[in-house]
Enzyme design. Structure first.
Site, PDB file in Angstrom:
ATOM      1  N   PRO A  34      -3.401  -1.245   3.277  1.00 48.30           N
ATOM      2  CA  PRO A  34      -2.176  -1.922   3.629  1.00 48.30           C
ATOM      3  C   PRO A  34      -0.966  -1.609   2.751  1.00 48.30           C
ATOM      4  O   PRO A  34      -1.104  -1.232   1.260  1.00 48.30           O
ATOM      5  CB  PRO A  34      -2.555  -3.545   2.867  1.00 48.30           C
ATOM      6  CG  PRO A  34      -4.077  -3.476   3.150  1.00 48.30           C
ATOM      7  CD  PRO A  34      -4.352  -2.076   3.158  1.00 48.30           C
ATOM      8  N   ASN A  35       0.356  -1.406   3.350  1.00 46.54           N
ATOM      9  CA  ASN A  35       1.667  -1.350   2.658  1.00 46.54           C
ATOM     10  C   ASN A  35       1.726   0.303   2.266  1.00 46.54           C
ATOM     11  O   ASN A  35       3.050   0.492   1.614  1.00 46.54           O
ATOM     12  CB  ASN A  35       1.871  -2.225   1.251  1.00 46.54           C
ATOM     13  CG  ASN A  35       1.801  -3.680   1.591  1.00 46.54           C
ATOM     14  OD1 ASN A  35       2.614  -4.145   2.526  1.00 46.54           O
ATOM     15  ND2 ASN A  35       0.753  -4.540   1.082  1.00 46.54           N
TER      16      ASN A  35
ATOM     17  N   ARG B 178       9.353   1.003  -0.646  1.00 44.16           N
ATOM     18  CA  ARG B 178       8.434   0.314  -1.731  1.00 44.16           C
ATOM     19  C   ARG B 178       8.534   0.511  -3.188  1.00 44.16           C
ATOM     20  O   ARG B 178       7.877   1.642  -3.504  1.00 44.16           O
ATOM     21  CB  ARG B 178       7.167  -0.122  -1.155  1.00 44.16           C
ATOM     22  CG  ARG B 178       6.087  -0.753  -1.991  1.00 44.16           C
ATOM     23  CD  ARG B 178       4.854  -0.330  -1.359  1.00 44.16           C
ATOM     24  NE  ARG B 178       3.711  -1.122  -1.894  1.00 44.16           N
ATOM     25  CZ  ARG B 178       2.499  -0.928  -2.122  1.00 44.16           C
ATOM     26  NH1 ARG B 178       2.113   0.204  -1.609  1.00 44.16           N
ATOM     27  NH2 ARG B 178       1.887  -1.806  -2.684  1.00 44.16           N
TER      28      ARG B 178
ATOM     29  N   TYR C 175       5.776   4.135  -7.047  1.00 38.68           N
ATOM     30  CA  TYR C 175       5.010   4.706  -5.800  1.00 38.68           C
ATOM     31  C   TYR C 175       5.781   6.172  -5.463  1.00 38.68           C
ATOM     32  O   TYR C 175       5.242   6.889  -4.431  1.00 38.68           O
ATOM     33  CB  TYR C 175       4.746   4.087  -4.820  1.00 38.68           C
ATOM     34  CG  TYR C 175       3.858   2.889  -4.974  1.00 38.68           C
ATOM     35  CD1 TYR C 175       2.680   2.957  -5.342  1.00 38.68           C
ATOM     36  CD2 TYR C 175       4.581   1.442  -4.773  1.00 38.68           C
ATOM     37  CE1 TYR C 175       1.883   1.844  -5.831  1.00 38.68           C
ATOM     38  CE2 TYR C 175       3.587   0.235  -5.167  1.00 38.68           C
ATOM     39  CZ  TYR C 175       2.294   0.515  -5.507  1.00 38.68           C
ATOM     40  OH  TYR C 175       1.353  -0.355  -5.992  1.00 38.68           O
TER      41      TYR C 175
ATOM     42  N   ASN D 101      -7.003   5.544   0.227  1.00 35.21           N
ATOM     43  CA  ASN D 101      -6.180   4.924  -0.567  1.00 35.21           C
ATOM     44  C   ASN D 101      -6.261   3.502  -0.147  1.00 35.21           C
ATOM     45  O   ASN D 101      -5.572   3.173   0.672  1.00 35.21           O
ATOM     46  CB  ASN D 101      -4.778   5.435  -0.791  1.00 35.21           C
ATOM     47  CG  ASN D 101      -3.968   4.522  -1.446  1.00 35.21           C
ATOM     48  OD1 ASN D 101      -4.274   3.411  -1.836  1.00 35.21           O
ATOM     49  ND2 ASN D 101      -2.867   5.117  -2.067  1.00 35.21           N
TER      50      ASN D 101
ATOM     51  N   ALA E 107      -4.263  -2.423  -1.845  1.00 32.78           N
ATOM     52  CA  ALA E 107      -4.844  -3.514  -2.926  1.00 32.78           C
ATOM     53  C   ALA E 107      -6.176  -4.049  -2.518  1.00 32.78           C
ATOM     54  O   ALA E 107      -6.855  -4.520  -3.234  1.00 32.78           O
ATOM     55  CB  ALA E 107      -3.840  -4.825  -2.645  1.00 32.78           C
TER      56      ALA E 107
ATOM     57  N   GLU F  69     -11.561   8.239  -3.835  1.00 35.23           N
ATOM     58  CA  GLU F  69     -10.578   7.109  -3.751  1.00 35.23           C
ATOM     59  C   GLU F  69      -9.403   7.879  -4.166  1.00 35.23           C
ATOM     60  O   GLU F  69      -9.398   8.515  -5.420  1.00 35.23           O
ATOM     61  CB  GLU F  69     -11.004   6.335  -4.480  1.00 35.23           C
ATOM     62  CG  GLU F  69     -10.162   4.787  -4.628  1.00 35.23           C
ATOM     63  CD  GLU F  69     -10.739   3.765  -5.096  1.00 35.23           C
ATOM     64  OE1 GLU F  69     -11.984   3.108  -4.422  1.00 35.23           O
ATOM     65  OE2 GLU F  69     -10.126   3.098  -6.008  1.00 35.23           O
TER      66      GLU F  69
ATOM     67  N   HIS G 288      -5.373   7.023  -5.556  1.00 37.53           N
ATOM     68  CA  HIS G 288      -4.004   6.094  -5.663  1.00 37.53           C
ATOM     69  C   HIS G 288      -2.812   6.808  -6.066  1.00 37.53           C
ATOM     70  O   HIS G 288      -2.877   7.660  -7.077  1.00 37.53           O
ATOM     71  CB  HIS G 288      -4.432   4.916  -6.929  1.00 37.53           C
ATOM     72  CG  HIS G 288      -5.602   4.389  -6.401  1.00 37.53           C
ATOM     73  ND1 HIS G 288      -5.503   3.200  -5.579  1.00 37.53           N
ATOM     74  CD2 HIS G 288      -6.950   4.091  -6.693  1.00 37.53           C
ATOM     75  CE1 HIS G 288      -6.537   2.617  -5.356  1.00 37.53           C
ATOM     76  NE2 HIS G 288      -7.457   3.214  -5.757  1.00 37.53           N
ATOM     77  N   LEU G 289      -1.762   6.568  -5.484  1.00 40.68           N
ATOM     78  CA  LEU G 289      -0.474   7.128  -6.167  1.00 40.68           C
ATOM     79  C   LEU G 289      -0.250   6.876  -7.431  1.00 40.68           C
ATOM     80  O   LEU G 289       0.216   7.727  -8.154  1.00 40.68           O
ATOM     81  CB  LEU G 289       0.600   6.756  -5.026  1.00 40.68           C
ATOM     82  CG  LEU G 289       0.511   6.800  -3.628  1.00 40.68           C
ATOM     83  CD1 LEU G 289       1.634   6.022  -2.856  1.00 40.68           C
ATOM     84  CD2 LEU G 289       0.602   8.434  -3.335  1.00 40.68           C
ATOM     85  N   SER G 290      -0.378   5.657  -7.969  1.00 41.67           N
ATOM     86  CA  SER G 290      -0.017   5.305  -9.095  1.00 41.67           C
ATOM     87  C   SER G 290      -1.183   5.422 -10.036  1.00 41.67           C
ATOM     88  O   SER G 290      -2.359   5.293  -9.565  1.00 41.67           O
ATOM     89  CB  SER G 290       0.548   3.913  -9.166  1.00 41.67           C
ATOM     90  OG  SER G 290      -0.290   2.902  -8.734  1.00 41.67           O
TER      91      SER G 290
ATOM     92  N   ARG H  22      -1.487  -0.125 -15.295  1.00 42.71           N
ATOM     93  CA  ARG H  22      -0.729  -1.190 -14.890  1.00 42.71           C
ATOM     94  C   ARG H  22      -1.477  -2.372 -14.986  1.00 42.71           C
ATOM     95  O   ARG H  22      -2.040  -2.835 -15.959  1.00 42.71           O
ATOM     96  CB  ARG H  22      -0.636  -0.976 -13.168  1.00 42.71           C
ATOM     97  CG  ARG H  22       0.004   0.560 -12.753  1.00 42.71           C
ATOM     98  CD  ARG H  22       0.348   0.746 -11.489  1.00 42.71           C
ATOM     99  NE  ARG H  22       1.206  -0.576 -11.004  1.00 42.71           N
ATOM    100  CZ  ARG H  22       1.293  -0.354  -9.590  1.00 42.71           C
ATOM    101  NH1 ARG H  22       0.605   0.134  -8.611  1.00 42.71           N
ATOM    102  NH2 ARG H  22       2.016  -1.559  -9.123  1.00 42.71           N
TER     103      ARG H  22
ATOM    104  N   ARG I 228      -5.580  -4.521 -11.224  1.00 46.55           N
ATOM    105  CA  ARG I 228      -5.653  -3.137 -10.766  1.00 46.55           C
ATOM    106  C   ARG I 228      -6.507  -2.329 -11.276  1.00 46.55           C
ATOM    107  O   ARG I 228      -6.763  -1.263 -10.831  1.00 46.55           O
ATOM    108  CB  ARG I 228      -4.260  -2.604 -10.435  1.00 46.55           C
ATOM    109  CG  ARG I 228      -3.139  -3.495  -9.896  1.00 46.55           C
ATOM    110  CD  ARG I 228      -1.768  -2.483  -9.551  1.00 46.55           C
ATOM    111  NE  ARG I 228      -0.718  -3.357  -9.372  1.00 46.55           N
ATOM    112  CZ  ARG I 228      -0.454  -3.860  -8.145  1.00 46.55           C
ATOM    113  NH1 ARG I 228      -1.022  -3.448  -7.176  1.00 46.55           N
ATOM    114  NH2 ARG I 228       0.642  -4.637  -7.957  1.00 46.55           N
TER     115      ARG I 228
HETATM  116  C1  DQA Z   1      -1.966   1.811  -4.769  1.00 44.06           C
HETATM  117  C2  DQA Z   1      -2.265   1.013  -5.975  1.00 44.06           C
HETATM  118  C3  DQA Z   1      -2.639  -0.586  -5.504  1.00 44.06           C
HETATM  119  O1  DQA Z   1      -3.068  -1.446  -6.783  1.00 44.06           O
HETATM  120  C4  DQA Z   1      -1.491  -1.008  -4.954  1.00 44.06           C
HETATM  121  O2  DQA Z   1      -2.038  -2.525  -4.112  1.00 44.06           O
HETATM  122  C5  DQA Z   1      -1.188  -0.441  -3.597  1.00 44.06           C
HETATM  123  C6  DQA Z   1      -1.009   1.357  -3.937  1.00 44.06           C
HETATM  124  C7  DQA Z   1      -1.658   3.320  -5.139  1.00 44.06           C
HETATM  125  O3  DQA Z   1      -1.556   3.994  -4.433  1.00 44.06           O
HETATM  126  O4  DQA Z   1      -1.273   3.325  -6.441  1.00 44.06           O
HETATM  127  O5  DQA Z   1      -0.783  -0.828  -2.773  1.00 44.06           O
HETATM  128  O6  DQA Z   1      -3.055   2.095  -4.142  1.00 44.06           O
END
Ligand code: DQA
Length: 152
Positions: A9-10, A17, A22, A74, A77, A98, A100-102, A107, A111
């Site tokens: 998602p997202n 965003r 990100y 990835n 959330a 797995e 994650h960009l961040s 954070r 998270r």
């Molecule tokens: C994320 C980190 C998640 O906490 C967040 O909800 C995302 C992006 C990342 O790539 O850093 O949607 O997965």
């Protein structure tokens, strides 16, 4: 290697965003860069993004039916609470990494916990979209180790 890259998602909003978190590279551009890296390494990469948990689970199951060698995911959330996604990853005998960009660990508290990481071979966080390329190399290195030790 035949690798499936899943974004949850997202992630399709990347670039627009929260760019300070990100990055400013858009989703399509990120995937183009990762695809380029896959091609130069001789991997076959399938990229899929969905805002829906079930659609991601369907792709994980498809990866098994279609004999993929690795999954890069990835989960966005969903990382923090989706037991269904965790079960899907645990259900298939395909190594997953797995990404994650961040750096989710520096954070917000919610998270810090990943319910999916424990069923992956590892987690890469905080390197922006380079993380997807690092994950590809990690899957490949893992396969090479298994080959040397005689595992299938
Ligand atoms: C994320 C980190 C998640 O906490 C967040 O909800 C995302 C992006 C990342 O790539 O850093 O949607 O997965």
């Amino acid at each position: 290697m035949k690798i499936m890259l899943l974004n949850g998602p997202n992630l399709n909003m990347t670039g627009m965003r929260e760019p300070d978190i990100y990055g400013r590279t858009g989703y399509e551009e990120m995937m183009a860069q990762v695809e380029k890296a896959a091609q130069s390494r001789g991997h076959h990469l399938t990229c899929f993004q969905s805002n829906h948990e079930g659609a991601l689970i369907d792709e994980i199951q498809r990866a098994w039916r279609e004999n993929y060698d690795g999954i890069i995911i990835n989960p966005g959330a969903l990382t923090h609470y989706s037991y269904a996604l965790r079960d899907a990853l645990a259900s298939v005998p395909i190594p997953a990494v797995e990404v994650h960009l961040s750096n989710i660990h520096n954070r917000e508290e919610f998270r810090h916990r990943s319910v999916t990481a424990a069923v992956c071979i590892g987690q890469i966080a905080g390197f922006g979209y380079q993380g997807y390329i690092l994950a590809m190399d990690a899957l490949h290195a893992g396969k090479a180790v298994k080959k040397r030790s005689g595992e299938k």
